[in-house]
Design a protein around this motif. Structure first.
Motif, PDB file in Angstrom:
ATOM      1  N   PRO A 102       0.826  -1.214   0.000  1.00  0.00           N
ATOM      2  CA  PRO A 102       0.000   0.000   0.000  1.00  0.00           C
ATOM      3  C   PRO A 102       0.860   1.265   0.000  1.00  0.00           C
ATOM      4  CG  PRO A 102       0.024  -1.010   2.182  1.00  0.00           C
ATOM      5  CD  PRO A 102       0.769  -1.940   1.268  1.00  0.00           C
ATOM      6  N   LEU A 103       0.357   2.313  -0.653  1.00  0.00           N
ATOM      7  CA  LEU A 103       1.076   3.591  -0.644  1.00  0.00           C
ATOM      8  C   LEU A 103       0.997   4.179   0.760  1.00  0.00           C
ATOM      9  CD1 LEU A 103      -0.105   5.281  -3.973  1.00  0.00           C
ATOM     10  CD2 LEU A 103       1.562   3.457  -3.604  1.00  0.00           C
ATOM     11  N   THR A 104       2.050   4.872   1.142  1.00  0.00           N
ATOM     12  CA  THR A 104       2.040   5.458   2.481  1.00  0.00           C
ATOM     13  C   THR A 104       0.947   6.526   2.597  1.00  0.00           C
ATOM     14  OG1 THR A 104       3.342   6.653   4.123  1.00  0.00           O
ATOM     15  CG2 THR A 104       3.829   7.147   1.840  1.00  0.00           C
ATOM     16  N   GLU A 105       0.365   6.601   3.784  1.00  0.00           N
ATOM     17  CA  GLU A 105      -0.636   7.652   4.003  1.00  0.00           C
ATOM     18  C   GLU A 105       0.042   8.975   4.306  1.00  0.00           C
ATOM     19  OE1 GLU A 105      -3.124   6.166   7.116  1.00  0.00           O
ATOM     20  OE2 GLU A 105      -3.825   4.496   5.887  1.00  0.00           O
TER      21      GLU A 105
ATOM     22  N   LYS B 182       4.203  13.184   2.905  1.00  0.00           N
ATOM     23  CA  LYS B 182       5.478  13.912   3.021  1.00  0.00           C
ATOM     24  C   LYS B 182       6.644  12.984   2.675  1.00  0.00           C
ATOM     25  CE  LYS B 182       4.850  15.479   7.337  1.00  0.00           C
ATOM     26  NZ  LYS B 182       3.468  15.153   7.670  1.00  0.00           N
ATOM     27  N   MET B 183       6.461  11.681   2.950  1.00  0.00           N
ATOM     28  CA  MET B 183       7.492  10.696   2.653  1.00  0.00           C
ATOM     29  C   MET B 183       7.813  10.646   1.160  1.00  0.00           C
ATOM     30  SD  MET B 183       8.311   9.111   5.497  1.00  0.00           S
ATOM     31  CE  MET B 183       8.961   7.519   5.066  1.00  0.00           C
ATOM     32  N   CYS B 184       6.831  11.014   0.338  1.00  0.00           N
ATOM     33  CA  CYS B 184       6.970  10.846  -1.115  1.00  0.00           C
ATOM     34  C   CYS B 184       7.777  11.965  -1.758  1.00  0.00           C
ATOM     35  CB  CYS B 184       5.585  10.794  -1.758  1.00  0.00           C
ATOM     36  SG  CYS B 184       4.484   9.613  -0.952  1.00  0.00           S
ATOM     37  N   ARG B 185       8.034  13.028  -0.992  1.00  0.00           N
ATOM     38  CA  ARG B 185       8.670  14.200  -1.601  1.00  0.00           C
ATOM     39  C   ARG B 185      10.035  13.892  -2.189  1.00  0.00           C
ATOM     40  NH1 ARG B 185       8.964  18.550   2.747  1.00  0.00           N
ATOM     41  NH2 ARG B 185      10.219  19.509   1.135  1.00  0.00           N
ATOM     42  N   PHE B 186      10.780  12.990  -1.572  1.00  0.00           N
ATOM     43  CA  PHE B 186      12.133  12.707  -2.069  1.00  0.00           C
ATOM     44  C   PHE B 186      12.265  11.256  -2.529  1.00  0.00           C
ATOM     45  CE2 PHE B 186      11.884  12.504   2.517  1.00  0.00           C
ATOM     46  CZ  PHE B 186      12.357  11.230   2.792  1.00  0.00           C
ATOM     47  N   CYS B 187      11.132  10.621  -2.805  1.00  0.00           N
ATOM     48  CA  CYS B 187      11.158   9.198  -3.161  1.00  0.00           C
ATOM     49  C   CYS B 187      11.443   9.011  -4.654  1.00  0.00           C
ATOM     50  CB  CYS B 187       9.824   8.554  -2.802  1.00  0.00           C
ATOM     51  SG  CYS B 187       9.748   6.836  -3.313  1.00  0.00           S
ATOM     52  N   THR B 188      12.390   8.140  -4.945  1.00  0.00           N
ATOM     53  CA  THR B 188      12.775   7.858  -6.327  1.00  0.00           C
ATOM     54  C   THR B 188      11.614   7.289  -7.148  1.00  0.00           C
ATOM     55  OG1 THR B 188      14.885   7.223  -5.375  1.00  0.00           O
ATOM     56  CG2 THR B 188      14.575   6.708  -7.675  1.00  0.00           C
ATOM     57  N   TYR B 189      10.691   6.645  -6.470  1.00  0.00           N
ATOM     58  CA  TYR B 189       9.635   5.910  -7.180  1.00  0.00           C
ATOM     59  C   TYR B 189       8.319   6.671  -7.275  1.00  0.00           C
ATOM     60  CZ  TYR B 189      13.060   2.421  -6.001  1.00  0.00           C
ATOM     61  OH  TYR B 189      14.234   1.763  -5.845  1.00  0.00           O
ATOM     62  N   ARG B 190       8.336   7.949  -6.926  1.00  0.00           N
ATOM     63  CA  ARG B 190       7.053   8.625  -6.757  1.00  0.00           C
ATOM     64  C   ARG B 190       6.252   8.759  -8.042  1.00  0.00           C
ATOM     65  NH1 ARG B 190       9.330  14.676  -5.390  1.00  0.00           N
ATOM     66  NH2 ARG B 190       9.995  15.146  -7.501  1.00  0.00           N
ATOM     67  N   SER B 191       6.939   8.776  -9.191  1.00  0.00           N
ATOM     68  CA  SER B 191       6.162   8.887 -10.427  1.00  0.00           C
ATOM     69  C   SER B 191       5.345   7.617 -10.676  1.00  0.00           C
ATOM     70  CB  SER B 191       7.075   9.190 -11.621  1.00  0.00           C
ATOM     71  OG  SER B 191       8.118   8.254 -11.682  1.00  0.00           O
ATOM     72  N   TYR B 192       5.838   6.475 -10.210  1.00  0.00           N
ATOM     73  CA  TYR B 192       5.074   5.222 -10.349  1.00  0.00           C
ATOM     74  C   TYR B 192       3.824   5.246  -9.477  1.00  0.00           C
ATOM     75  CZ  TYR B 192       9.201   3.236 -12.589  1.00  0.00           C
ATOM     76  OH  TYR B 192      10.245   2.997 -13.434  1.00  0.00           O
ATOM     77  N   CYS B 193       3.887   5.994  -8.403  1.00  0.00           N
ATOM     78  CA  CYS B 193       2.773   6.041  -7.447  1.00  0.00           C
ATOM     79  C   CYS B 193       1.844   7.213  -7.734  1.00  0.00           C
ATOM     80  CB  CYS B 193       3.310   6.162  -6.026  1.00  0.00           C
ATOM     81  SG  CYS B 193       4.317   4.780  -5.527  1.00  0.00           S
ATOM     82  N   ASP B 194       2.128   7.922  -8.836  1.00  0.00           N
ATOM     83  CA  ASP B 194       1.331   9.082  -9.165  1.00  0.00           C
ATOM     84  C   ASP B 194       1.417  10.148  -8.073  1.00  0.00           C
ATOM     85  OD1 ASP B 194      -0.074  10.322 -11.083  1.00  0.00           O
ATOM     86  OD2 ASP B 194      -2.040   9.579 -10.468  1.00  0.00           O
ATOM     87  N   ARG B 195       2.565  10.270  -7.475  1.00  0.00           N
ATOM     88  CA  ARG B 195       2.757  11.276  -6.428  1.00  0.00           C
ATOM     89  C   ARG B 195       3.876  12.248  -6.812  1.00  0.00           C
ATOM     90  NH1 ARG B 195       1.455   8.356  -0.672  1.00  0.00           N
ATOM     91  NH2 ARG B 195      -0.737   8.083  -1.136  1.00  0.00           N
ATOM     92  N   GLY B 196       3.982  12.470  -8.069  1.00  0.00           N
ATOM     93  CA  GLY B 196       4.997  13.384  -8.599  1.00  0.00           C
ATOM     94  C   GLY B 196       5.227  13.001 -10.038  1.00  0.00           C
TER      95      GLY B 196
HETATM   96  S1  SF4 Z   1       6.046   7.682  -3.746  1.00  0.00           S
HETATM   97 FE1  SF4 Z   1       7.554   6.433  -2.646  1.00  0.00          FE
HETATM   98  S2  SF4 Z   1       7.155   6.864  -0.485  1.00  0.00           S
HETATM   99 FE2  SF4 Z   1       5.364   7.541  -1.624  1.00  0.00          FE
HETATM  100  S3  SF4 Z   1       3.960   5.797  -1.599  1.00  0.00           S
HETATM  101 FE3  SF4 Z   1       5.167   5.633  -3.470  1.00  0.00          FE
HETATM  102  S4  SF4 Z   1       6.918   4.306  -2.949  1.00  0.00           S
HETATM  103 FE4  SF4 Z   1       5.970   5.006  -1.004  1.00  0.00          FE
END
Ligand code: SF4
Length: 209
Positions: A158-161, A164-178
Motif C-alpha cells: 500500500p502507498l504510504t498515508e 510527506k514521505m513521497c517528496r524525495f522518493c525515487t519511485y514517486r512517479s510510479y505512485c502518481d505522487r509526482g
Molecule cells: S512515492 Fe515512494 S514513499 Fe510515496 S507511496 Fe510511493 S513508494 Fe511510497
C-alpha cells in the motif's frame, strides 16, 4: 590523489561549484597514499532469494584495513548522528564485510578493520568517519535480512498515508505522487524531511536495531 588525470579533470570543472569542489579535492589529504584503490566499485551478494548490490565511490585497502569513501556535495554539513543512521552507512560497511574478500587477497575483511568516510566537497577538512565492529555488523546484517524477507513475503504494497514521505522518493512517479523521480540522493531534502517529521534517529537506532 587518486591517480586521476588532474589536468584533464580541471578543464572539466567548468562551473564555480565544480571548480571549488575540484580545488578542495586536490588539496585534500585522504590518508591513503599506500593503499590499493578501487574506484566506482560494485559489490553484491545474495540475501535470501534476492541480491543486494551497492556501488562505492572508492574503497581503499591496505593490509586488511579497508576505508570506504563516499563523496558528498551537500551545501550543509549533516550531523554525524544522521549519517550514522543512514542505510547507506550501514549497508556499505556490512556488504564490504560479506562480499569484499576478493579485494583483500581472498581473506574476508573483518568489521573492525572497516571504516566509512563521508568526504564533503564543501567541507574538505571535516569528513565524517564511522568505524565498525562485529556487533554492529551482526545487527546491520540481521536487519537487512529481516527487511528483505519482509519485502519478499509481502502480498500488498500500500502507498504510504504520509505523503510527506513521497517528496524525495525515487519511485514517486510510479505512485502518481509526482511527475518525476524524486532525488533520493538529495540529502538536503531528506534532512528537511527529518526536521519535518521530528525524527530522532538516535532513538530509532536504539529501538529498532
Ligand atoms: S512515492 Fe515512494 S514513499 Fe510515496 S507511496 Fe510511493 S513508494 Fe511510497
Amino acid at each position: 590523489m587518486l591517480g586521476l588525470p588532474a589536468e584533464k579533470l580541471s578543464r572539466l570543472a567548468n562551473t564555480p561549484d565544480l571548480q571549488r569542489w575540484w580545488q578542495n579535492y586536490q588539496g585534500a589529504d585522504l590518508g591513503i597514499d599506500n593503499y590499493a584503490r578501487f574506484m566506482e566499485l560494485a559489490l553484491s551478494c545474495p540475501v535470501g532469494e534476492h541480491r543486494l548490490l551497492a556501488k562505492y565511490d572508492l574503497v581503499a585497502i591496505k593490509e586488511g584495513k579497508a576505508i570506504i569513501f563516499d563523496w558528498k556535495t551537500y551545501t550543509k554539513r549533516p550531523r554525524n548522528e544522521w549519517l550514522a543512521a543512514r542505510w547507506q552507512t550501514r549497508v556499505y560497511r556490512s556488504l564490504l564485510a560479506v562480499a569484499g574478500g576478493h579485494l583483500n587477497g581472498g581473506r574476508p575483511i573483518v568489521p573492525e578493520q572497516i571504516e566509512m568516510v563521508y568526504w564533503f566537497a564543501d567541507y574538505p577538512n571535516d569528513p565524517a568517519r564511522f568505524s565498525y565492529d562485529a556487533k554492529q555488523f551482526k545487527r546491520d546484517w540481521s536487519v537487512i535480512e529481516k527487511f528483505v524477507d519482509e519485502i519478499s513475503s509481502a502480498k500488498k504494497f500500500p502507498l504510504t498515508e504520509d505523503e510527506k514521505m513521497c517528496r524525495f522518493c525515487t519511485y514517486r512517479s510510479y505512485c502518481d505522487r509526482g511527475k518525476q523521480a524524486g532525488q533520493i540522493e538529495d540529502a538536503e531534502a531528506e534532512m528537511e524531511a527529518e526536521e519535518l517529521f521530528d525524527v530522532n534517529f538516535e532513538q530509532i537506532g536504539e529501538i529498532a536495531f
